[in-house]
Design a protein around this motif. Structure first.
Motif, PDB file in Angstrom:
ATOM      1  N   LEU A  64       0.815  -1.216   0.000  1.00 31.30           N
ATOM      2  CA  LEU A  64       0.000   0.000   0.000  1.00 31.30           C
ATOM      3  C   LEU A  64       0.853   1.273   0.000  1.00 31.30           C
ATOM      4  O   LEU A  64       0.560   2.242   0.697  1.00 31.30           O
ATOM      5  N   GLU A  65       1.884   1.272  -0.833  1.00 31.81           N
ATOM      6  CA  GLU A  65       2.661   2.492  -1.029  1.00 31.81           C
ATOM      7  C   GLU A  65       1.799   3.553  -1.699  1.00 31.81           C
ATOM      8  O   GLU A  65       1.928   4.753  -1.438  1.00 31.81           O
ATOM      9  N   THR A  66       0.918   3.089  -2.581  1.00 25.42           N
ATOM     10  CA  THR A  66      -0.091   3.917  -3.255  1.00 25.42           C
ATOM     11  C   THR A  66      -1.391   3.107  -3.284  1.00 25.42           C
ATOM     12  O   THR A  66      -1.412   1.940  -2.857  1.00 25.42           O
ATOM     13  N   PRO A  67      -2.489   3.666  -3.817  1.00 24.50           N
ATOM     14  CA  PRO A  67      -3.735   2.889  -3.908  1.00 24.50           C
ATOM     15  C   PRO A  67      -3.674   1.718  -4.895  1.00 24.50           C
ATOM     16  O   PRO A  67      -4.620   0.928  -4.959  1.00 24.50           O
ATOM     17  N   THR A  68      -2.583   1.588  -5.668  1.00 23.10           N
ATOM     18  CA  THR A  68      -2.508   0.555  -6.699  1.00 23.10           C
ATOM     19  C   THR A  68      -2.706  -0.845  -6.135  1.00 23.10           C
ATOM     20  O   THR A  68      -3.398  -1.676  -6.737  1.00 23.10           O
ATOM     21  N   ASP A  69      -2.094  -1.155  -4.988  1.00 17.50           N
ATOM     22  CA  ASP A  69      -2.240  -2.493  -4.407  1.00 17.50           C
ATOM     23  C   ASP A  69      -3.713  -2.823  -4.173  1.00 17.50           C
ATOM     24  O   ASP A  69      -4.187  -3.905  -4.547  1.00 17.50           O
ATOM     25  N   ASP A  70      -4.428  -1.907  -3.545  1.00 19.15           N
ATOM     26  CA  ASP A  70      -5.854  -2.155  -3.285  1.00 19.15           C
ATOM     27  C   ASP A  70      -6.643  -2.277  -4.585  1.00 19.15           C
ATOM     28  O   ASP A  70      -7.474  -3.176  -4.745  1.00 19.15           O
ATOM     29  N   ARG A  71      -6.376  -1.373  -5.523  1.00 18.47           N
ATOM     30  CA  ARG A  71      -7.133  -1.355  -6.775  1.00 18.47           C
ATOM     31  C   ARG A  71      -6.950  -2.648  -7.562  1.00 18.47           C
ATOM     32  O   ARG A  71      -7.917  -3.257  -8.047  1.00 18.47           O
ATOM     33  N   MET A  72      -5.703  -3.110  -7.675  1.00 17.22           N
ATOM     34  CA  MET A  72      -5.430  -4.325  -8.441  1.00 17.22           C
ATOM     35  C   MET A  72      -5.935  -5.576  -7.730  1.00 17.22           C
ATOM     36  O   MET A  72      -6.450  -6.501  -8.360  1.00 17.22           O
ATOM     37  N   CYS A  73      -5.794  -5.610  -6.406  1.00 20.31           N
ATOM     38  CA  CYS A  73      -6.284  -6.773  -5.660  1.00 20.31           C
ATOM     39  C   CYS A  73      -7.807  -6.856  -5.724  1.00 20.31           C
ATOM     40  O   CYS A  73      -8.376  -7.955  -5.848  1.00 20.31           O
ATOM     41  N   LEU A  74      -8.478  -5.730  -5.645  1.00 22.04           N
ATOM     42  CA  LEU A  74      -9.935  -5.719  -5.788  1.00 22.04           C
ATOM     43  C   LEU A  74     -10.354  -6.206  -7.170  1.00 22.04           C
ATOM     44  O   LEU A  74     -11.301  -6.987  -7.307  1.00 22.04           O
ATOM     45  N   GLU A  75      -9.624  -5.769  -8.187  1.00 21.77           N
ATOM     46  CA  GLU A  75      -9.961  -6.143  -9.566  1.00 21.77           C
ATOM     47  C   GLU A  75      -9.744  -7.630  -9.811  1.00 21.77           C
ATOM     48  O   GLU A  75     -10.566  -8.295 -10.467  1.00 21.77           O
ATOM     49  N   HIS A  76      -8.641  -8.174  -9.302  1.00 22.65           N
ATOM     50  CA  HIS A  76      -8.281  -9.554  -9.635  1.00 22.65           C
ATOM     51  C   HIS A  76      -8.682 -10.574  -8.568  1.00 22.65           C
ATOM     52  O   HIS A  76      -8.864 -11.752  -8.895  1.00 22.65           O
ATOM     53  N   ALA A  77      -8.760 -10.138  -7.299  1.00 23.50           N
ATOM     54  CA  ALA A  77      -9.051 -11.090  -6.226  1.00 23.50           C
ATOM     55  C   ALA A  77     -10.334 -10.772  -5.474  1.00 23.50           C
ATOM     56  O   ALA A  77     -10.772 -11.573  -4.640  1.00 23.50           O
ATOM     57  N   GLY A  78     -10.926  -9.613  -5.745  1.00 22.06           N
ATOM     58  CA  GLY A  78     -12.198  -9.264  -5.127  1.00 22.06           C
ATOM     59  C   GLY A  78     -12.103  -8.723  -3.718  1.00 22.06           C
ATOM     60  O   GLY A  78     -13.129  -8.477  -3.075  1.00 22.06           O
ATOM     61  N   VAL A  79     -10.875  -8.525  -3.209  1.00 21.65           N
ATOM     62  CA  VAL A  79     -10.677  -7.950  -1.873  1.00 21.65           C
ATOM     63  C   VAL A  79      -9.500  -6.987  -1.927  1.00 21.65           C
ATOM     64  O   VAL A  79      -8.712  -6.984  -2.885  1.00 21.65           O
TER      65      VAL A  79
END
Length: 439
Positions: free
Chosen positions: A226-241
């Motif tokens: 979570l250095e930036t919102p990218t981790d959350d955005r990509m995990c939500l897109e690919h893993a749903g959380v």
């Protein structure tokens, strides 16, 4: 000052110094070193008027990328993903020779700013020779290190949901190499760790394999989170959380994990990390340079999270100066929270010298120099820089005016590796010529 392995009844290693110990300054003390640890702290028999400097524990830089010391200023004014791609190209092209020079440069700069331990987060790389060059640099400079061997098992050249394919190997080969490196450093103040680029770069199966491997060998695991919102955005897109939930649902959060950055860590995420015993590496200058934001450090500390201080690589800081990061880590939180009473010297010293030590497998450091702890020490002399004088309060002066110019002596594992502000191991003038000759 000369190091001594003699019993405490012999000449002290540091004579007539002011020592920060037990959360307070103690004047006119002799510090005796034996077997690489602090054996005793005693009153000086015949103190001088002014003493011989101020002794503190060495800093533990909980996150860096040593190879990036040859990438200073790269991709300036670009966002994180674009910056990562630029750094990735340099990393693909690294040679053992350049890796060695980069690591020596970063280690010397670290030592000269009072850092005695670096936590090196290597990017995945298939070359044993590159890893060997980094280890040789650590040995040659005398610094203590937790060496994170890079590992990833999801390929994606865009770096959005995976890692740079040209730097990856089969997971089994990587873990076999970790065991090879562990055997290689067992006689040095170097321990191994796993270094995961981010939650997006490792598969669910990979997480299970890595945790089992790390726990069987009692290894820490460092991961950018979570250095930036990218981790959350990509995990939500690919893993749903979100990213924290993605790691947690796969059992990849435990008390030997060091989560690096955590700028976007929300209240729920803080609670999960705290419950799992995860430590955090705070890298304020890197986060500022890349426009990532400011990690919620006071909230993390209130949660009981262990927080250490990190400089990050010289491609995003762009120095390895721990004293600069020491000050900025305090000041930026004061600015954000509009409170001048946040993160004073004592609290910052605990963070910078031992905040994440338990997760990293290092001895705890709390309240300053302690008998029985490793002799990883830094001697400060404010008279090396008139801009730090007069000294009203040594701790306040160190936090508000300290720079590497006041670092006089640095000891690692009972051995002096910096004396009079210069390396005792490396010919700095000749080394500078080698750096100037690089193209």
């Amino acid at each position: 000052m000369t190091p001594s392995d003699a019993p405490a009844s012999h000449s002290p290693s540091f004579s007539d110094v002011t020592v920060f110990s037990g959360g307070a300054w103690h004047t006119h003390q002799d510090v005796h070193i034996a077997g690489g640890v602090v054996a005793s702290i005693t009153d000086t028999p015949a103190p001088a008027d002014s003493g011989n400097g101020f002794l503190i524990p060495g800093f533990v830089n909980t996150h860096t990328h040593l190879q990036q010391s040859l990438m200073r200023g790269i991709a300036e004014c670009t966002p994180l993903l674009e910056w990562l791609l630029a750094v990735g190209e340099e990393s693909v092209a690294i040679t053992p020779e350049r890796a060695y020079l980069a690591a020596v440069s970063a280690c010397l700069e670290s030592l000269r700013s009072g850092t005695t331990t670096v936590v090196e987060h290597m990017w995945p790389h298939p070359s044993d020779e590159v890893h060997g060059a980094v280890i040789q640099a650590l040995r040659d400079t005398g610094i203590r290190a937790v060496l994170g061997r890079g590992v990833a098992d999801r390929a994606d050249a865009s770096r959005k949901w995976g890692f740079e394919p040209r730097l990856m190997q089969p997971l089994g080969d990587v873990l076999e190499h970790v065991d090879h490196l562990r055997a290689q450093v067992k006689d040095a103040p170097i321990t191994l760790a796993l270094a995961v680029p981010n939650p997006r770069s490792v598969t669910e199966t990979g997480m299970i394999t890595l945790r089992e491997f790390a726990q069987a060998r009692d290894l820490p695991v460092s991961i950018h989170l979570l250095e930036t919102p990218t981790d959350d955005r990509m995990c939500l897109e690919h893993a749903g959380v979100g990213a924290v939930e993605y790691l947690d649902s796969n059992g990849f959060l435990w008390d030997r994990v060091l989560a690096v950055h955590c700028v976007e860590l929300d209240d729920i995420g803080q609670g999960i990390l705290a419950d799992r015993g995860v430590a955090v590496s705070h890298n304020p200058l890197s986060n500022m340079r890349l426009g990532s934001g400011i990690a919620p450090i006071p909230a993390m500390l209130d949660r009981g999270l262990a927080v250490g201080l990190g400089v990050d690589g010289a491609a995003s800081n762009d120095t390895q100066d721990m004293l600069e990061t020491f000050r900025i880590a305090s000041y930026v939180q004061r600015a954000v929270h509009k409170r001048a009473d946040l993160l004073g010297f004592g609290e910052m010293l605990d963070i910078a010298c031992g905040g994440a030590n338990v997760a990293l497998g290092l001895p705890a450091v709390v309240g300053g120099v302690s008998v029985g702890r490793p002799a990883d020490l830094t001697l400060i002399r404010f008279d090396r820089d008139y801009a730090t004088l007069p000294v009203r309060d040594p701790g306040a002066s160190l936090l508000t005016t300290g720079s590497r110019s006041i670092v006089d002596t640095v000891m690692v594992d009972g051995q002096i590796v910096v004396e009079d502000g210069r390396s005792t191991r490396v010919d700095e003038a000749e080394f500078t010529k080698e750096l100037l000759a690089l193209r």
